[in-house]
Design a protein around this motif. Sequence first.
Motif, PDB file in Angstrom:
ATOM      1  N   THR A 200      -4.850  -7.766   2.368  1.00 35.44           N
ATOM      2  CA  THR A 200      -5.270  -6.470   2.909  1.00 35.44           C
ATOM      3  C   THR A 200      -5.351  -6.526   4.428  1.00 35.44           C
ATOM      4  O   THR A 200      -4.916  -5.591   5.128  1.00 35.44           O
ATOM      5  CB  THR A 200      -6.639  -6.054   2.332  1.00 35.44           C
ATOM      6  OG1 THR A 200      -6.528  -5.953   0.905  1.00 35.44           O
ATOM      7  CG2 THR A 200      -7.075  -4.708   2.883  1.00 35.44           C
TER       8      THR A 200
ATOM      9  N   GLN B  50       0.872  -1.174   0.000  1.00 38.00           N
ATOM     10  CA  GLN B  50       0.000   0.000   0.000  1.00 38.00           C
ATOM     11  C   GLN B  50       0.907   1.220   0.000  1.00 38.00           C
ATOM     12  O   GLN B  50       1.683   1.426   0.924  1.00 38.00           O
ATOM     13  CB  GLN B  50      -0.908   0.015   1.232  1.00 38.00           C
ATOM     14  CG  GLN B  50      -1.831   1.225   1.304  1.00 38.00           C
ATOM     15  CD  GLN B  50      -2.654   1.243   2.588  1.00 38.00           C
ATOM     16  OE1 GLN B  50      -2.535   0.346   3.428  1.00 38.00           O
ATOM     17  NE2 GLN B  50      -3.477   2.257   2.746  1.00 38.00           N
TER      18      GLN B  50
ATOM     19  N   GLN C 271      -3.029  -4.353   7.091  1.00 37.44           N
ATOM     20  CA  GLN C 271      -3.611  -3.491   8.118  1.00 37.44           C
ATOM     21  C   GLN C 271      -3.023  -3.742   9.502  1.00 37.44           C
ATOM     22  O   GLN C 271      -3.183  -2.909  10.399  1.00 37.44           O
ATOM     23  CB  GLN C 271      -5.130  -3.671   8.143  1.00 37.44           C
ATOM     24  CG  GLN C 271      -5.813  -3.091   6.911  1.00 37.44           C
ATOM     25  CD  GLN C 271      -7.297  -3.417   6.848  1.00 37.44           C
ATOM     26  OE1 GLN C 271      -7.796  -4.258   7.612  1.00 37.44           O
ATOM     27  NE2 GLN C 271      -8.011  -2.762   5.940  1.00 37.44           N
TER      28      GLN C 271
END
Length: 438
Positions: free
Chosen positions: A404, A219, A408
């Motif tokens: 994902t 990311q 996180q």
Amino acid sequence: MKKYWVEGVFVVVGIALITWIFIQKQNPKPQEIAEEPEIIAEPVLKFGLPVDSFYIEAGTIKRNQYLSDILLKQGVSYQTIDEIARKSKPIFDVRRIKQDNNYYFFCTPDSNRVTQYFIYEIDPIEYVVYQLGDSLNIYKGEKPITSEIKTATGTISSSLWNTMKANNINPVLAIELSEIYAWTIDFFGIQKGDKFRLIYEESFVDSVSVGISAIYACQFQHANTDFFAFQFEQDSINSFFNEKGESLKKAFLKAPLKFSRISSGFSNARYHPVLKITRPHHGIDYAAPTGTPVMSIGDGVVTRKGYQAGGGGNYIYIKHNSVYTTCYMHLHNFAKGMAPGVRVSQGQLIGYVGKTGLATGPHLDFRVFKNGSPINPLRVEAPPVEPVSEANQTAYNHLKDSMTMRLQTIPFGDEQMAAQAKMQASLPKVETAVKPAN
């Protein structure tokens, strides 16, 4: 009388037997303890050879040092050196030994120190072994490689490379990320405050990093916009896709070279540093050291290659399709094989940065033409390649969601520092007693 005598004997024998059984129960026979087998330690190996069986001498190839210089000092004869050079050619050409590479002599452990093996490290992984003795034996080997799944995060302060180094992250990741996002983020324009987090795999040999094996997910937040990248195999090819399943690879690269700076932009009226006049500059100047590789931003065909004495110096033109053509000027020289009519692929080396022609310093003058007219290279919009297919969508969504969630869990940019500062501030203050002065 005989009858009573026999019965008495039986009674005495019975009492004796009962007494013996009672004594055995009170004093059981100690169980025999099985001896544990002796554990023999595995031998410590280096280049597949047991180190405790040899006396080892290490060295480093010095400037202008040849194999004969090294072996003669070790007492190896000219005849053996000549045999090594001849027999080694199909395996490794000894003329290719490089300065600063390591080598080792494995000698007998006695006082004579007779050389048994000579090992030269071709690179951090591969090596060649010369087994000396009555008959010469030469073979290549590879060190065992271990891999480790790691995570990284950071916030840009000056450059991506410097941020990696400041956070004790392998700076090679900066190059890897620039290639993954080459079609979506202009890495010459990343800003202070941009941040990233990623999951990757790094390879090690002898506890020393030998490169990044793979990047699984990333990311990258640029200009307050999140750019995701997930590695996914489609049609037997690993590629990167965003959160929507769209390919990160576009028809063109964002820039034709890596890690430099823009020294002059696209303009219709620029003051020329050499001619001292104002004239159009329909390109982007990328300042970079002489010899920096220059790559084609897309698939195409070389249409022109030559030298312009009064301007662009060494130049090359590549036609990508019926709409776009690109030009690369002031090249120091061209890549091997470049000529009109030659097909090139995206990212292929076509030349090297220089300062030929009218130039005050080494740089690449990069130009893009749309339908024959010059346009600003930084504003070129190119269509993406094939996205994740419908047949692979379920598998991709599963991988994307999993990655994902893992992303996180990684502190994003400077969140880790902020969390540590917050925790430090919440700790109770310890008052220190001040000793009164006498």
